[in-house]
Design a protein around this motif. Structure first.
Motif, PDB file in Angstrom:
ATOM      1  N   ASP A   1       0.860  -1.183   0.000  1.00  0.00           N
ATOM      2  CA  ASP A   1       0.000   0.000   0.000  1.00  0.00           C
ATOM      3  C   ASP A   1       0.899   1.237   0.000  1.00  0.00           C
ATOM      4  O   ASP A   1       1.606   1.511   0.965  1.00  0.00           O
ATOM      5  N   LEU A   2       0.864   2.000  -1.094  1.00  0.00           N
ATOM      6  CA  LEU A   2       1.723   3.173  -1.248  1.00  0.00           C
ATOM      7  C   LEU A   2       1.010   4.469  -0.885  1.00  0.00           C
ATOM      8  O   LEU A   2       1.422   5.552  -1.294  1.00  0.00           O
ATOM      9  N   GLY A   3      -0.072   4.363  -0.129  1.00  0.00           N
ATOM     10  CA  GLY A   3      -0.791   5.554   0.302  1.00  0.00           C
ATOM     11  C   GLY A   3      -1.499   6.243  -0.844  1.00  0.00           C
ATOM     12  O   GLY A   3      -2.280   5.610  -1.572  1.00  0.00           O
ATOM     13  N   PRO A   4      -1.216   7.544  -1.081  1.00  0.00           N
ATOM     14  CA  PRO A   4      -1.915   8.276  -2.147  1.00  0.00           C
ATOM     15  C   PRO A   4      -1.722   7.693  -3.543  1.00  0.00           C
ATOM     16  O   PRO A   4      -2.543   7.922  -4.431  1.00  0.00           O
ATOM     17  N   LEU A   5      -0.640   6.934  -3.737  1.00  0.00           N
ATOM     18  CA  LEU A   5      -0.400   6.342  -5.060  1.00  0.00           C
ATOM     19  C   LEU A   5      -1.209   5.077  -5.279  1.00  0.00           C
ATOM     20  O   LEU A   5      -1.219   4.533  -6.387  1.00  0.00           O
ATOM     21  N   GLY A   6      -1.853   4.579  -4.242  1.00  0.00           N
ATOM     22  CA  GLY A   6      -2.636   3.354  -4.368  1.00  0.00           C
ATOM     23  C   GLY A   6      -1.833   2.127  -3.985  1.00  0.00           C
ATOM     24  O   GLY A   6      -0.812   2.224  -3.293  1.00  0.00           O
ATOM     25  N   VAL A   7      -2.278   0.975  -4.436  1.00  0.00           N
ATOM     26  CA  VAL A   7      -1.592  -0.280  -4.114  1.00  0.00           C
ATOM     27  C   VAL A   7      -0.891  -0.813  -5.344  1.00  0.00           C
ATOM     28  O   VAL A   7      -1.292  -0.554  -6.478  1.00  0.00           O
ATOM     29  N   THR A   8       0.178  -1.557  -5.092  1.00  0.00           N
ATOM     30  CA  THR A   8       0.949  -2.139  -6.181  1.00  0.00           C
ATOM     31  C   THR A   8       0.271  -3.393  -6.712  1.00  0.00           C
ATOM     32  O   THR A   8      -0.622  -3.944  -6.060  1.00  0.00           O
ATOM     33  N   PRO A   9       0.697  -3.887  -7.867  1.00  0.00           N
ATOM     34  CA  PRO A   9       0.271  -5.220  -8.286  1.00  0.00           C
ATOM     35  C   PRO A   9       0.750  -6.259  -7.276  1.00  0.00           C
ATOM     36  O   PRO A   9       1.668  -5.994  -6.483  1.00  0.00           O
ATOM     37  N   PRO A  10       0.156  -7.449  -7.254  1.00  0.00           N
ATOM     38  CA  PRO A  10       0.592  -8.498  -6.317  1.00  0.00           C
ATOM     39  C   PRO A  10       2.084  -8.796  -6.458  1.00  0.00           C
ATOM     40  O   PRO A  10       2.616  -8.817  -7.571  1.00  0.00           O
ATOM     41  N   LEU A  11       2.742  -9.006  -5.328  1.00  0.00           N
ATOM     42  CA  LEU A  11       4.168  -9.304  -5.344  1.00  0.00           C
ATOM     43  C   LEU A  11       4.396 -10.742  -5.800  1.00  0.00           C
ATOM     44  O   LEU A  11       3.575 -11.629  -5.523  1.00  0.00           O
ATOM     45  N   PRO A  12       5.500 -11.004  -6.503  1.00  0.00           N
ATOM     46  CA  PRO A  12       5.794 -12.384  -6.919  1.00  0.00           C
ATOM     47  C   PRO A  12       5.986 -13.292  -5.711  1.00  0.00           C
ATOM     48  O   PRO A  12       6.294 -12.837  -4.606  1.00  0.00           O
ATOM     49  N   GLY A  13       5.851 -14.591  -5.940  1.00  0.00           N
ATOM     50  CA  GLY A  13       5.782 -15.583  -4.866  1.00  0.00           C
ATOM     51  C   GLY A  13       6.882 -15.516  -3.835  1.00  0.00           C
ATOM     52  O   GLY A  13       6.622 -15.422  -2.634  1.00  0.00           O
ATOM     53  N   GLU A  14       8.164 -15.577  -4.252  1.00  0.00           N
ATOM     54  CA  GLU A  14       9.272 -15.607  -3.297  1.00  0.00           C
ATOM     55  C   GLU A  14       9.343 -14.317  -2.496  1.00  0.00           C
ATOM     56  O   GLU A  14       9.615 -14.327  -1.292  1.00  0.00           O
ATOM     57  N   LEU A  15       9.097 -13.191  -3.162  1.00  0.00           N
ATOM     58  CA  LEU A  15       9.140 -11.918  -2.466  1.00  0.00           C
ATOM     59  C   LEU A  15       7.990 -11.809  -1.463  1.00  0.00           C
ATOM     60  O   LEU A  15       8.168 -11.338  -0.338  1.00  0.00           O
ATOM     61  N   ALA A  16       6.815 -12.287  -1.865  1.00  0.00           N
ATOM     62  CA  ALA A  16       5.673 -12.274  -0.953  1.00  0.00           C
ATOM     63  C   ALA A  16       5.957 -13.149   0.268  1.00  0.00           C
ATOM     64  O   ALA A  16       5.627 -12.792   1.402  1.00  0.00           O
ATOM     65  N   ALA A  17       6.603 -14.308   0.038  1.00  0.00           N
ATOM     66  CA  ALA A  17       6.936 -15.196   1.152  1.00  0.00           C
ATOM     67  C   ALA A  17       7.928 -14.535   2.103  1.00  0.00           C
ATOM     68  O   ALA A  17       7.834 -14.688   3.332  1.00  0.00           O
ATOM     69  N   ALA A  18       8.898 -13.781   1.562  1.00  0.00           N
ATOM     70  CA  ALA A  18       9.882 -13.113   2.400  1.00  0.00           C
ATOM     71  C   ALA A  18       9.252 -12.019   3.251  1.00  0.00           C
ATOM     72  O   ALA A  18       9.754 -11.679   4.320  1.00  0.00           O
ATOM     73  N   MET A  19       8.115 -11.483   2.785  1.00  0.00           N
ATOM     74  CA  MET A  19       7.485 -10.367   3.485  1.00  0.00           C
ATOM     75  C   MET A  19       6.375 -10.806   4.427  1.00  0.00           C
ATOM     76  O   MET A  19       5.814  -9.975   5.144  1.00  0.00           O
ATOM     77  N   ARG A  20       6.027 -12.083   4.431  1.00  0.00           N
ATOM     78  CA  ARG A  20       4.961 -12.552   5.315  1.00  0.00           C
ATOM     79  C   ARG A  20       5.281 -12.201   6.764  1.00  0.00           C
ATOM     80  O   ARG A  20       6.375 -12.468   7.259  1.00  0.00           O
ATOM     81  N   GLY A  21       4.357 -11.580   7.430  1.00  0.00           N
ATOM     82  CA  GLY A  21       4.543 -11.212   8.825  1.00  0.00           C
ATOM     83  C   GLY A  21       5.166  -9.846   9.035  1.00  0.00           C
ATOM     84  O   GLY A  21       5.216  -9.353  10.164  1.00  0.00           O
ATOM     85  N   ALA A  22       5.662  -9.213   7.952  1.00  0.00           N
ATOM     86  CA  ALA A  22       6.234  -7.873   8.099  1.00  0.00           C
ATOM     87  C   ALA A  22       5.136  -6.878   8.433  1.00  0.00           C
ATOM     88  O   ALA A  22       4.068  -6.891   7.820  1.00  0.00           O
ATOM     89  N   ARG A  23       5.384  -6.017   9.402  1.00  0.00           N
ATOM     90  CA  ARG A  23       4.357  -5.080   9.850  1.00  0.00           C
ATOM     91  C   ARG A  23       4.764  -3.611   9.651  1.00  0.00           C
ATOM     92  O   ARG A  23       3.912  -2.750   9.522  1.00  0.00           O
ATOM     93  N   GLY A  24       6.042  -3.335   9.664  1.00  0.00           N
ATOM     94  CA  GLY A  24       6.489  -1.952   9.562  1.00  0.00           C
ATOM     95  C   GLY A  24       6.522  -1.456   8.129  1.00  0.00           C
ATOM     96  O   GLY A  24       6.102  -2.135   7.183  1.00  0.00           O
TER      97      GLY A  24
END
Length: 244
Positions: A136-159
């Motif tokens: 979520d980029l705020g005023p710019l909206g949301v990005t397309p879905p992240l690719p699989g490995e990158l999404a897995a690396a970010m699971r649980g990230a909150r900041g």
């Protein structure tokens, strides 16, 4: 080194460009085990620098000896090196081939330093959507879905995270989803055009062909190439990867 026609000339009759060749020849004739070159092309003109980049690479292949080459010019590093060590204030940031460092920077410093222009970095937060993990980029909206490995690396990230993509790895979107941003400046530099979009922390640069039809004041919708997207921890600056 193409110095034979100049052997009878005194040093004070030689140009800075030729003196640089002489210095390299003086080192080479000693047949050292390792060449240590500390910004050897920093004082020569741009055209000669381009020639010498090629010649030094060819000489290294001819001598079959290691050259350790220090430069602040990342273009020199990218075009000449077999392996690059990126340092910041004496601290090693990353070691790898030019493509490894370009495609997978270890942290924000490397991402911004390597590349001309450097990688775009936009602040955002991970968010779940019905299409998968997005940023979520705020005023710019949301990005397309992240690719699989990158999404897995970010699971649980909150900041906060930094959503990164190279200026060369974004396309203009006519009818589709992307990041809508105002054009603030256009640099036409021959074969390519660098388009500046947005302002402040929401500013990015994109590289297009020289015939791109954008002018200052237009609104452009861009879509980063999904496979090239990288995400960094905003607090530490480190790239988010599977396994840390």
């Amino acid at each position: 080194l193409q110095l034979t026609p100049l052997l009878d000339r005194k040093a004070d009759r030689l140009s800075v460009n030729i003196l640089q060749r002489v210095a390299i020849g003086r080192s080479a004739i000693m047949e050292p085990a390792i060449f240590l070159l500390d910004e050897p092309l920093s004082n020569v003109d741009a055209a000669f620098r381009a020639v010498m980049r090629t010649e030094l690479k060819q000489l290294q292949r001819q001598f079959r000896q290691t050259m350790v080459y220090v430069t602040h010019d990342q273009l020199e590093a990218m075009t000449m090196a077999d392996r690059i060590a990126v340092m910041d204030h004496g601290v090693l940031q990353q070691v790898g081939t030019p493509l490894e460092v370009y495609n997978d920077p270890a942290n924000v410093f490397v991402a911004r330093f390597i590349g001309a222009p450097g990688m775009n970095l936009l602040k955002g937060r991970p968010a779940e959507s019905d299409r998968g993990l997005v940023v979520d980029l705020g005023p710019l909206g949301v990005t397309p879905p992240l690719p699989g490995e990158l999404a897995a690396a970010m699971r649980g990230a909150r900041g906060e995270v930094l959503y990164g993509f190279r200026p060369e790895q974004a396309t203009l979107v006519q009818n589709g989803q992307g990041l809508a941003m105002p054009v603030t400046f256009v640099e036409r530099i021959g074969a390519r055009t660098i388009v500046h979009l947005g302002q402040g922390e929401a500013a990015v640069k994109t590289v297009f062909d020289n015939d791109v039809g954008l002018t200052i004041g237009d609104t452009a919708v861009i879509a980063p190439t999904t496979s090239s997207v990288r995400v960094f921890d905003a607090a530490t600056g480190r790239a988010m990867r599977v396994g840390g």
